[in-house]
Design an enzyme around this catalytic site. Structure first.
Site, mmCIF file in Angstrom:
data_model
loop_
_atom_site.group_PDB
_atom_site.id
_atom_site.type_symbol
_atom_site.label_atom_id
_atom_site.label_comp_id
_atom_site.label_asym_id
_atom_site.label_seq_id
_atom_site.Cartn_x
_atom_site.Cartn_y
_atom_site.Cartn_z
ATOM 1 N N THR A 95 86.013 50.448 90.820
ATOM 2 C CA THR A 95 87.332 50.248 90.190
ATOM 3 C C THR A 95 88.082 49.203 90.999
ATOM 4 O O THR A 95 87.909 49.126 92.210
ATOM 5 C CB THR A 95 88.095 51.591 90.225
ATOM 6 O OG1 THR A 95 87.460 52.482 89.308
ATOM 7 C CG2 THR A 95 89.563 51.432 89.839
ATOM 8 N N ARG A 102 86.719 60.068 77.570
ATOM 9 C CA ARG A 102 87.324 60.518 78.831
ATOM 10 C C ARG A 102 88.226 59.401 79.387
ATOM 11 O O ARG A 102 87.864 58.236 79.412
ATOM 12 C CB ARG A 102 86.235 60.846 79.836
ATOM 13 C CG ARG A 102 86.757 61.300 81.216
ATOM 14 C CD ARG A 102 86.848 60.155 82.198
ATOM 15 N NE ARG A 102 87.208 60.569 83.546
ATOM 16 C CZ ARG A 102 87.483 59.736 84.532
ATOM 17 N NH1 ARG A 102 87.442 58.433 84.338
ATOM 18 N NH2 ARG A 102 87.810 60.184 85.716
ATOM 19 N N GLY A 128 90.580 58.358 82.811
ATOM 20 C CA GLY A 128 90.811 58.701 84.212
ATOM 21 C C GLY A 128 92.245 58.451 84.643
ATOM 22 O O GLY A 128 93.163 58.375 83.823
ATOM 23 N N ASP A 129 92.429 58.308 85.945
ATOM 24 C CA ASP A 129 93.774 58.127 86.509
ATOM 25 C C ASP A 129 94.256 56.683 86.432
ATOM 26 O O ASP A 129 95.465 56.436 86.463
ATOM 27 C CB ASP A 129 93.774 58.560 87.986
ATOM 28 C CG ASP A 129 92.772 57.747 88.814
ATOM 29 O OD1 ASP A 129 91.620 57.575 88.360
ATOM 30 O OD2 ASP A 129 93.160 57.252 89.884
ATOM 31 N N THR A 141 91.832 54.589 93.726
ATOM 32 C CA THR A 141 90.455 54.632 93.239
ATOM 33 C C THR A 141 89.787 55.897 93.740
ATOM 34 O O THR A 141 90.024 56.314 94.869
ATOM 35 C CB THR A 141 89.647 53.403 93.698
ATOM 36 O OG1 THR A 141 88.265 53.604 93.340
ATOM 37 C CG2 THR A 141 89.726 53.182 95.198
ATOM 38 N N GLY A 181 88.995 60.499 89.528
ATOM 39 C CA GLY A 181 90.241 60.376 88.780
ATOM 40 C C GLY A 181 90.953 61.677 88.449
ATOM 41 O O GLY A 181 92.179 61.745 88.486
HETATM 42 N N1 ASP Z 1 89.479 56.479 89.428
HETATM 43 C C1 ASP Z 1 88.546 55.984 88.445
HETATM 44 C C2 ASP Z 1 88.465 56.973 87.308
HETATM 45 O O1 ASP Z 1 88.433 58.161 87.569
HETATM 46 C C3 ASP Z 1 87.175 55.753 88.976
HETATM 47 C C4 ASP Z 1 87.062 55.093 90.334
HETATM 48 O O2 ASP Z 1 88.060 54.711 90.923
HETATM 49 O O3 ASP Z 1 85.920 54.917 90.809
HETATM 50 O O4 ASP Z 1 88.386 56.563 86.177
#
Ligand code: ASP
Length: 320
Positions: free
Chosen positions: A188, A216, A218-219, A238, A241
């Protein structure tokens, strides 16, 4: 400018008072990054791409440009690179498709834009900015977001553009429950910047988690979780998430500074190295405050990260 790098990958840099300071910090994901997982050539390629992102952002900031432009410019370099899990080279869903999330926030006005579940937008961060600047909304998803991109002339591509051989191999390996090849999970990308006018901005862009269920989210596109900026502080996260959403990580760091008077480093470390760890959350953040202090704590083995300030010296680090 004096940059000290103590343990836990936390870097703190103090812009000398009285001198105009600007600063840009970027990340390219956190995870099980160990030096024995990359060949020297692979490592060089990661470092070179992060360096390019820093220099492009530096060009904007040293010219007196806004932090928002620097954040977008740096992130687009990383989205265009197949090495990172954003834009081209994003990880694949369990169905073998790419679904992209991104968000951006302007700390000065606390305006924000975010996009989720995109399948055809070359640079999701550019569309997040369009949502922020050209619509009354904050967050848009799926087909409606892509219709906005079409209307606003944001470049669109086919799914094939995003999907690399490396990511296909990564998904196959995971689905056959064999150990994953290096670089197939994380990556990310994000950036935080402080401009010469003292304004902060933050942005994050991702393909999410490898083998995620289609749909799905994520954050990264959630303002307050993966991205936050106000007049005090700017954060891009990162990691796993779901933990970052439940702990409202990016906002929590800024709120601790505002309400409790915590230092940037104290707030960021407590959230990432204690609170998240207690709950099994993995990952890290890059954080920047209005004085130019930088913190980059992570609780995983490594985090691709780098920073640059008014002296033009770019620093890129991967491991602890
Ligand atoms: N935080 C990201 C998510 O959960 C993934 C990552 O940062 O590797 O979508």
């Amino acid at each position: 400018v004096n940059v000290a790098v103590p343990m836990h990958g936390v870097a703190t840099a103090f812009a000398r008072s009285g001198t105009p300071g600007f600063r840009l910090v970027v990340h390219g994901g956190a995870g099980p990054l160990r030096s024995d997982r990359y060949t020297p050539d692979q490592e060089r390629a990661f470092r070179a791409t992060l360096d390019t992102a820093l220099r492009l952002g530096y060009a904007v900031l040293s010219d007196g440009g806004p932090s928002l432009d620097a954040v977008q410019a740096a992130i687009q370099v990383l989205e265009d690179s197949p090495l990172f899990n954003a834009g081209r080279g994003a990880v694949l869903t369990s169905a073998g498709t790419v679904e992209l999330d991104a968000s951006i926030m302007d700390g000065r006005q606390r305006t924000a834009g975010s996009v989720a579940g995109l399948t055809r937008i070359k640079n999701p961060i550019a569309l997040a900015r369009v949502v922020m600047e050209r619509t009354p909304h904050v967050m848009m998803a799926g087909e409606g977001a892509e219709a906005l991109a079409w209307e606003q002339g944001i470049p669109m591509v086919s799914q094939e553009y995003f999907i690399t051989e490396e990511r296909k191999r990564g998904l196959e390996t995971l689905q056959e429950s064999r150990p994953l090849p290096s670089g197939s999970v994380h990556g990310t990308v994000g950036a935080v910047a402080l401009d010469l006018d003292g304004h902060l901005a933050a942005g994050t862009s991702t393909g999410g988690l490898i083998n995620k269920r289609p749909g799905r989210i994520g954050d990264s596109p959630i303002i307050g979780a993966g991205t936050f900026a106000n007049a005090t502080c700017a954060v891009s996260a990162t990691g796993s998430g779901e933990h970052f959403i439940r702990n409202v990580v990016a906002y929590d760091i800024c709120a601790r500074m505002e309400y409790r008077g915590d230092s940037l480093q104290g707030a960021a470390e407590d959230v990432v190295l204690r609170k998240l760890v207690q709950e099994g959350g993995e990952g890290g953040v890059i954080a920047l405050d209005k004085h130019g202090n930088v913190a980059t704590p992570f609780n995983s083995e490594g985090m691709f990260r780098g920073w640059i300030g008014a002296d033009g010296k770019a620093v890129v680090e991967i491991y602890r």
